[in-house]
Design a protein around this motif. Sequence first.
Motif, PDB file in Angstrom:
ATOM      1  N   ASP A 443       0.865  -1.107   0.054  1.00 22.60           N
ATOM      2  CA  ASP A 443      -0.070  -0.070   0.034  1.00 22.60           C
ATOM      3  C   ASP A 443       0.820   1.277  -0.047  1.00 22.60           C
ATOM      4  O   ASP A 443       1.193   1.772   0.926  1.00 22.60           O
ATOM      5  CB  ASP A 443      -0.902   0.013   1.297  1.00 22.60           C
ATOM      6  CG  ASP A 443      -1.914   1.059   1.162  1.00 22.60           C
ATOM      7  OD1 ASP A 443      -1.681   2.288   0.250  1.00 22.60           O
ATOM      8  OD2 ASP A 443      -2.964   1.040   1.956  1.00 22.60           O
ATOM      9  N   LEU A 444       1.489   1.443  -1.268  1.00 17.43           N
ATOM     10  CA  LEU A 444       2.359   2.485  -1.438  1.00 17.43           C
ATOM     11  C   LEU A 444       1.994   3.949  -0.888  1.00 17.43           C
ATOM     12  O   LEU A 444       2.745   4.740  -0.339  1.00 17.43           O
ATOM     13  CB  LEU A 444       2.970   2.607  -2.875  1.00 17.43           C
ATOM     14  CG  LEU A 444       3.685   1.494  -3.099  1.00 17.43           C
ATOM     15  CD1 LEU A 444       4.271   1.362  -4.566  1.00 17.43           C
ATOM     16  CD2 LEU A 444       4.707   0.959  -2.253  1.00 17.43           C
ATOM     17  N   ASP A 445       0.762   4.111  -1.310  1.00 17.92           N
ATOM     18  CA  ASP A 445       0.276   5.558  -0.921  1.00 17.92           C
ATOM     19  C   ASP A 445       0.192   5.740   0.590  1.00 17.92           C
ATOM     20  O   ASP A 445       0.444   6.718   1.376  1.00 17.92           O
ATOM     21  CB  ASP A 445      -1.228   5.666  -1.457  1.00 17.92           C
ATOM     22  CG  ASP A 445      -1.240   5.781  -2.958  1.00 17.92           C
ATOM     23  OD1 ASP A 445      -0.284   6.383  -3.515  1.00 17.92           O
ATOM     24  OD2 ASP A 445      -2.467   5.615  -3.740  1.00 17.92           O
ATOM     25  N   ARG A 446      -0.279   4.805   1.518  1.00 20.81           N
ATOM     26  CA  ARG A 446      -0.314   4.894   3.070  1.00 20.81           C
ATOM     27  C   ARG A 446       1.051   4.839   3.412  1.00 20.81           C
ATOM     28  O   ARG A 446       1.447   5.523   4.343  1.00 20.81           O
ATOM     29  CB  ARG A 446      -1.168   3.683   3.289  1.00 20.81           C
ATOM     30  CG  ARG A 446      -1.504   3.719   5.002  1.00 20.81           C
ATOM     31  CD  ARG A 446      -2.225   4.769   5.444  1.00 20.81           C
ATOM     32  NE  ARG A 446      -2.105   4.644   6.851  1.00 20.81           N
ATOM     33  CZ  ARG A 446      -2.886   4.207   7.734  1.00 20.81           C
ATOM     34  NH1 ARG A 446      -3.991   3.563   7.134  1.00 20.81           N
ATOM     35  NH2 ARG A 446      -3.099   4.208   9.036  1.00 20.81           N
ATOM     36  N   PRO A 574       7.687  -4.186  -3.654  1.00 18.55           N
ATOM     37  CA  PRO A 574       6.552  -3.824  -3.860  1.00 18.55           C
ATOM     38  C   PRO A 574       6.444  -2.732  -5.095  1.00 18.55           C
ATOM     39  O   PRO A 574       5.997  -1.794  -4.908  1.00 18.55           O
ATOM     40  CB  PRO A 574       6.152  -3.214  -2.726  1.00 18.55           C
ATOM     41  CG  PRO A 574       7.452  -2.744  -2.094  1.00 18.55           C
ATOM     42  CD  PRO A 574       8.517  -3.595  -2.709  1.00 18.55           C
ATOM     43  N   PHE A 575       6.947  -3.140  -6.146  1.00 23.74           N
ATOM     44  CA  PHE A 575       6.749  -2.167  -7.303  1.00 23.74           C
ATOM     45  C   PHE A 575       5.484  -2.028  -7.978  1.00 23.74           C
ATOM     46  O   PHE A 575       4.680  -3.069  -7.910  1.00 23.74           O
ATOM     47  CB  PHE A 575       7.447  -2.542  -8.571  1.00 23.74           C
ATOM     48  CG  PHE A 575       9.111  -2.556  -8.689  1.00 23.74           C
ATOM     49  CD1 PHE A 575       9.603  -1.094  -8.781  1.00 23.74           C
ATOM     50  CD2 PHE A 575      10.001  -3.476  -8.184  1.00 23.74           C
ATOM     51  CE1 PHE A 575      11.105  -1.009  -8.747  1.00 23.74           C
ATOM     52  CE2 PHE A 575      11.269  -3.175  -8.112  1.00 23.74           C
ATOM     53  CZ  PHE A 575      11.771  -1.960  -8.327  1.00 23.74           C
ATOM     54  N   ARG A 576       4.811  -0.918  -8.061  1.00 27.68           N
ATOM     55  CA  ARG A 576       3.726  -0.603  -8.477  1.00 27.68           C
ATOM     56  C   ARG A 576       3.354  -1.007  -9.937  1.00 27.68           C
ATOM     57  O   ARG A 576       2.333  -1.330 -10.224  1.00 27.68           O
ATOM     58  CB  ARG A 576       3.360   0.911  -8.283  1.00 27.68           C
ATOM     59  CG  ARG A 576       2.038   1.408  -8.742  1.00 27.68           C
ATOM     60  CD  ARG A 576       1.825   2.941  -8.204  1.00 27.68           C
ATOM     61  NE  ARG A 576       1.280   2.788  -7.043  1.00 27.68           N
ATOM     62  CZ  ARG A 576       1.261   3.960  -6.240  1.00 27.68           C
ATOM     63  NH1 ARG A 576       1.846   4.981  -6.748  1.00 27.68           N
ATOM     64  NH2 ARG A 576       0.857   3.923  -5.218  1.00 27.68           N
ATOM     65  N   ASP A 577       4.194  -0.421 -10.752  1.00 26.08           N
ATOM     66  CA  ASP A 577       4.343  -0.838 -12.440  1.00 26.08           C
ATOM     67  C   ASP A 577       5.189  -2.049 -12.655  1.00 26.08           C
ATOM     68  O   ASP A 577       6.319  -2.116 -12.407  1.00 26.08           O
ATOM     69  CB  ASP A 577       4.760   0.608 -12.930  1.00 26.08           C
ATOM     70  CG  ASP A 577       4.493   0.567 -14.414  1.00 26.08           C
ATOM     71  OD1 ASP A 577       4.194  -0.700 -14.997  1.00 26.08           O
ATOM     72  OD2 ASP A 577       4.444   1.396 -15.140  1.00 26.08           O
TER      73      ASP A 577
END
Length: 595
Positions: A443-446, A574-577
């Motif tokens: 959960d990168l935003d958090r 935890p790469f998003r892309d």
Amino acid sequence: MSETRKIAAILVSDVVGYSRLAGADEDRILARLRALRSDLIDPTIAVHHGRVVKRTGDGALVEFRSVVDAVRCAIEVQNGMVERNAGLPPDRRIDFRIGIHLGDVVEERDGDLMGDGVNIAARLEGICEPGSICLSEQAYWQVKARLDLAINDRGAVQLKNIADPVRVYSLQVGVPAQAKPAAAAEAAVPERPSPQLALPDKPSIAVLAFQNMSGDPDQEYFADGITEDVITDLSKVSGLLVIARNSSFAYKGKAVDVRQVARELGVRSVLEGSIRRAGNRVRITAQLIDAETGGHLWADRFDRELSDVFAVQDEVTRRIVDALMIELSPSEAAMLGAVKTTSKAHDFFLLGREALWGTIRNRGVFERSTDLFAQAIAQDSNYGEPYAGLAMAEVLNWQFHWTDGWSESLEKAERHVDLALQKSPQVAFVHYVASVFYLWNKDLDRSAAEADAALNLNPNYAQAHNSRGIVNIYGGQPLAAIPHIEQAIRLDPALRQLYIHFLGSAYLVAGKFEAASALFRERIRLAPNTDLSRAFLAVALGHLGEAEEAGRVWRELMEINPKYSFAEHVGRLPFRDQADVDHLSEGLSKVGLPS
């Protein structure tokens, strides 16, 4: 008056072939120059009392109070570059030319320098060989009897736009003078200085580990814990740069010169002290030292009941802030005065934190630390920090598989994080642990929000800066990570070998492969057994088309960790892309390595 005439020692430096290097890869050369200024050039100038008058892109004009200081500075920089260029192909080396002159200069109101003294130094730099130092006759006569140098007399040289010929002496860095006996020749090669950092433009402090004077080695954790709490409280002050615990504790147990410590850590003041604990009584002595003069800015002794230890910490912090003449904002003042918990609960937390953050990490440490955190909670169920300690322990268990139930550790960590945030929302450590948890929970935003919250509460929190940078890397904004990770290195130079891996990762994900490879090489130099940095170095080399070198690095990696799997390694990140992951794998595929 708008200007002042004076005699000054002037040093002018320049990068050899800068236009060629920048034309090949401007991002790489700028990244390397930035790193050199931070780690070598500016700290060396500072320790030799130099003043950077101005920079000229790839060069600098520096004023020194003596020619001896200027030459010593130049020698250390050039020797440092020899080491940093070792093993690099010629087209990637950064070489400096340095000219030094003692002469008349005009100082403008804004501090700029002009006149023949500056012009001659600049012309001397221009005729230097790469990696060399050229001195004017005036400069040479100031140092010939003070420094053991190998000097080449080049005779009188007509310098461009200088009316009269100037006698020039060229200094062969690291080569002893032939006429000296062997013992003196050995002394001619300067010992490499400890890493030194430039002073910030605001008050700065390093807090050395308080000595345990209790006569009981088992009380060492208490002295360390109180020291760390003082560091944490000081770190909340935005007008103060505070060195992290990892770096200030690197001097623990050593006989140190406070002024040398300050030079190495790049601070203006140092706090040292001692703690004696006996029964329910505690005595804390502390002294704040001006690093430049060695004089005391403040000193005091506190005899208190153990239950008053938090009040003592707050008082020490406030007295330091007053001595450094820093004005606290209302919110900072309120944070310093916050009551934390009971002394018994704090004691258990300190023991748990000491265990978990130690150099040994295994199942036994996990079980001991979690038991201690649980005891802290039993003493005070509203104390949020031990819940955060439990959460961090579970995250580490999830990463390292210490227990059979490691696969459930993130779920347990989430429950502990929620409780920690509910009970101690004003504690930066709690938000930092939350940031780490949410990073690995993808959960990168958090994670970013929690790192920002930690930094709002504690702007000097090196690990939170690094965490914020890591979120940017995995979230697809790698260049935005660089300032955060560089600040982590500045605040916590003892962990540079760790942070520099993430700095290299930022450049790697950004496609700046030359800069990334230079940083990963530096990480390998600092941490020779790293497998992760070797894997990413091989990726960068693959994208650069250097198949032979990539293969050599990969063979080293497999010798260190024969079970290493790049797919497994990157799959945990935890790469998003997915495109970022594919781009990394492509670097290995290009040179036939397993991706």
